[in-house]
Design an enzyme around this catalytic site. Sequence first.
Site, PDB file in Angstrom:
ATOM      1  N   ALA A 156     -22.886   0.087  11.865  1.00 58.67           N
ATOM      2  CA  ALA A 156     -22.397   0.483  10.544  1.00 58.67           C
ATOM      3  C   ALA A 156     -21.570  -0.657   9.969  1.00 58.67           C
ATOM      4  O   ALA A 156     -20.767  -1.260  10.673  1.00 58.67           O
ATOM      5  CB  ALA A 156     -21.563   1.756  10.637  1.00 58.67           C
ATOM      6  N   ALA A 157     -21.806  -0.965   8.699  1.00 59.90           N
ATOM      7  CA  ALA A 157     -21.060  -2.026   8.019  1.00 59.90           C
ATOM      8  C   ALA A 157     -20.326  -1.419   6.824  1.00 59.90           C
ATOM      9  O   ALA A 157     -20.367  -0.212   6.596  1.00 59.90           O
ATOM     10  CB  ALA A 157     -22.010  -3.133   7.581  1.00 59.90           C
ATOM     11  N   SER A 158     -19.672  -2.262   6.056  1.00 58.36           N
ATOM     12  CA  SER A 158     -18.852  -1.772   4.945  1.00 58.36           C
ATOM     13  C   SER A 158     -19.681  -1.101   3.862  1.00 58.36           C
ATOM     14  O   SER A 158     -19.229  -0.136   3.237  1.00 58.36           O
ATOM     15  CB  SER A 158     -18.062  -2.931   4.340  1.00 58.36           C
ATOM     16  OG  SER A 158     -18.940  -3.982   3.964  1.00 58.36           O
ATOM     17  N   LEU A 159     -20.904  -1.591   3.636  1.00 59.56           N
ATOM     18  CA  LEU A 159     -21.723  -1.079   2.531  1.00 59.56           C
ATOM     19  C   LEU A 159     -22.895  -0.223   2.985  1.00 59.56           C
ATOM     20  O   LEU A 159     -23.459   0.525   2.182  1.00 59.56           O
ATOM     21  CB  LEU A 159     -22.264  -2.255   1.694  1.00 59.56           C
ATOM     22  CG  LEU A 159     -21.235  -3.257   1.166  1.00 59.56           C
ATOM     23  CD1 LEU A 159     -21.926  -4.324   0.330  1.00 59.56           C
ATOM     24  CD2 LEU A 159     -20.154  -2.563   0.359  1.00 59.56           C
ATOM     25  N   ALA A 160     -23.274  -0.329   4.246  1.00 52.56           N
ATOM     26  CA  ALA A 160     -24.481   0.370   4.702  1.00 52.56           C
ATOM     27  C   ALA A 160     -24.455   0.545   6.214  1.00 52.56           C
ATOM     28  O   ALA A 160     -23.546   0.049   6.901  1.00 52.56           O
ATOM     29  CB  ALA A 160     -25.719  -0.423   4.289  1.00 52.56           C
ATOM     30  N   GLN A 161     -25.452   1.255   6.723  1.00 51.96           N
ATOM     31  CA  GLN A 161     -25.636   1.356   8.166  1.00 51.96           C
ATOM     32  C   GLN A 161     -27.123   1.269   8.479  1.00 51.96           C
ATOM     33  O   GLN A 161     -27.971   1.513   7.612  1.00 51.96           O
ATOM     34  CB  GLN A 161     -25.036   2.651   8.705  1.00 51.96           C
ATOM     35  CG  GLN A 161     -25.617   3.936   8.169  1.00 51.96           C
ATOM     36  CD  GLN A 161     -24.740   5.140   8.525  1.00 51.96           C
ATOM     37  OE1 GLN A 161     -23.531   5.141   8.294  1.00 51.96           O
ATOM     38  NE2 GLN A 161     -25.358   6.168   9.102  1.00 51.96           N
ATOM     39  N   LYS A 176     -32.116   0.095   6.803  1.00 49.01           N
ATOM     40  CA  LYS A 176     -30.745  -0.114   6.316  1.00 49.01           C
ATOM     41  C   LYS A 176     -30.521   0.791   5.106  1.00 49.01           C
ATOM     42  O   LYS A 176     -31.236   0.678   4.094  1.00 49.01           O
ATOM     43  CB  LYS A 176     -30.556  -1.588   5.939  1.00 49.01           C
ATOM     44  CG  LYS A 176     -29.158  -1.940   5.445  1.00 49.01           C
ATOM     45  CD  LYS A 176     -29.061  -3.445   5.187  1.00 49.01           C
ATOM     46  CE  LYS A 176     -27.680  -3.834   4.665  1.00 49.01           C
ATOM     47  NZ  LYS A 176     -27.563  -5.291   4.462  1.00 49.01           N
ATOM     48  N   ASP A 308     -23.003 -15.219   5.141  1.00 44.60           N
ATOM     49  CA  ASP A 308     -22.328 -14.232   5.993  1.00 44.60           C
ATOM     50  C   ASP A 308     -22.794 -14.338   7.446  1.00 44.60           C
ATOM     51  O   ASP A 308     -23.266 -13.365   8.036  1.00 44.60           O
ATOM     52  CB  ASP A 308     -22.595 -12.822   5.450  1.00 44.60           C
ATOM     53  CG  ASP A 308     -21.543 -11.810   5.917  1.00 44.60           C
ATOM     54  OD1 ASP A 308     -20.509 -12.254   6.459  1.00 44.60           O
ATOM     55  OD2 ASP A 308     -21.756 -10.601   5.754  1.00 44.60           O
TER      56      ASP A 308
END
Length: 491
Positions: A156-161, A176, A308
């Site tokens: 899981a990331a800040s904008l999506a998983q 995603k 990134d």
Amino acid sequence: MARRLLKSPAAAAAAVLASSAFYLFNKQWDPNDLSIVRFGRAAATTAAISYDYITSLQNRQYGTEEYWALKSKIHRRSAERLRDLCCANRGTFIKVGQHLGALDYLLPEEYTSTLKVLHSRAPESSMEDIQQVIREDLGKEVEQLFVSFEKKPQGAASLAQVHKAVLYDGRTVAVKVQHPKVQAQSSKDIFVMEVLLRVVHWLFPDFAFMWLVEEAKKNMPLELDFLNEGRNAEKVTEMLKHFDFLKVPKIHWDLSSKRILTMDFAEGGQVNDREYMRKHSIDVNEISRNLGKMYSEMIFVNGFVHCDPHPGNVLVRKCPKSNKAEIVLLDHGLYQVLNPDFRMDYCRLWQGLIKADMKAVEKYSRRLGAGDLFPLFACVLTARSWTSVNTGISQTPVTNSEDVEIRTNAALYLPQISDLLNRIPRQMLLLLKTNDLLRGIETTLQTRASSSSFLNMSRCCTRAVARVKYLAQGHNGSKWDLNLGLLVCYH
């Protein structure tokens, strides 16, 4: 009975409140979704941090050992408050916090070390939310699109998983899916950050971090468009196809939208996992060398840069067929496009830094906006001391004491660094973040400042500058790439 109740304004108001509460309860309402709650939390954190700096240092003599020790403690407390705010507000706040955590040689160590944990603190959306996004964007239920779909995300990331799934033709894919509330909240969150940063700048004139908001305004819409990410992935695949060690997962366009990106599933260990590489007999020096080749080509030759490269986005593995080490590049939402003039100045600056040509270092630092702060700019760009820059960064290895000195100077010269970051072109900001992330990987792999990395950079700089001269003489660019360009950079 109902009529009598509704004749009373108080009763009517109570009925409306009760029905609203019931509706919100059924909708699993989260107070965090309210802009006023998010703003209040951010404002309270900003006030607490500002008050701490103002009052704690009030009666301390600047420059004394006691002053710096106390300031370090305030930095740590403030960083922890900032981290907690990012975790509470999620989404855009976590994304910006991650950006700050990557600026190892630009911000005090207390901030970067504290904010780095945000890469592992991103929230997870519920399976119901994920199914709803897929239903809205792809028009079908999850079961109609996939034979299997793992409920627990791979990450899981800040904008999506990302979820692992299997298509009906048997192929394994990574899906995603954007967190459902991020899109609506991002512009409001950026506005909140802008307002609060202006207040902080008014209180502390040396604190000029408006560039952070400007970058968020520009990049967030691009990162939230997963179709743009898919196009970036295909562009970099084509651009770097001559590197057989680089793998970019194939995009499945029929199962993608602005909020969903489906791609081939890629196995591998994170690029900073030395133990994984040891177990799989992967040469860390080869990985570091190939990573340098890849990024030198992106920055100096093509001017299209994946910005990134934190370890979760760069995987390594052994190809089962060839038994060769491969690098898998993930998350193509954030790219920086460098304009030709900027790229040429940047190439010539690095040539000067590698050769210790101080006239070139000053000239091209000034052309890139550093002005009289060019010595600081050279140190920030290379994460080396001014002594090493003068001696030649390719001639002097990085020592632990020098690394500590640079990190310490990030705290001592924060006002000057802040001023510098507001002077230089916006294109440079993401490059500085990318440089720091790549340096972090090299430091973990213990391959930093190897002679091969400078050789690769030098070759690509030479190729890029020579190609511009070649084209300026009216020659054909594709013929150059097929002949002399290959010899200079790829070998």
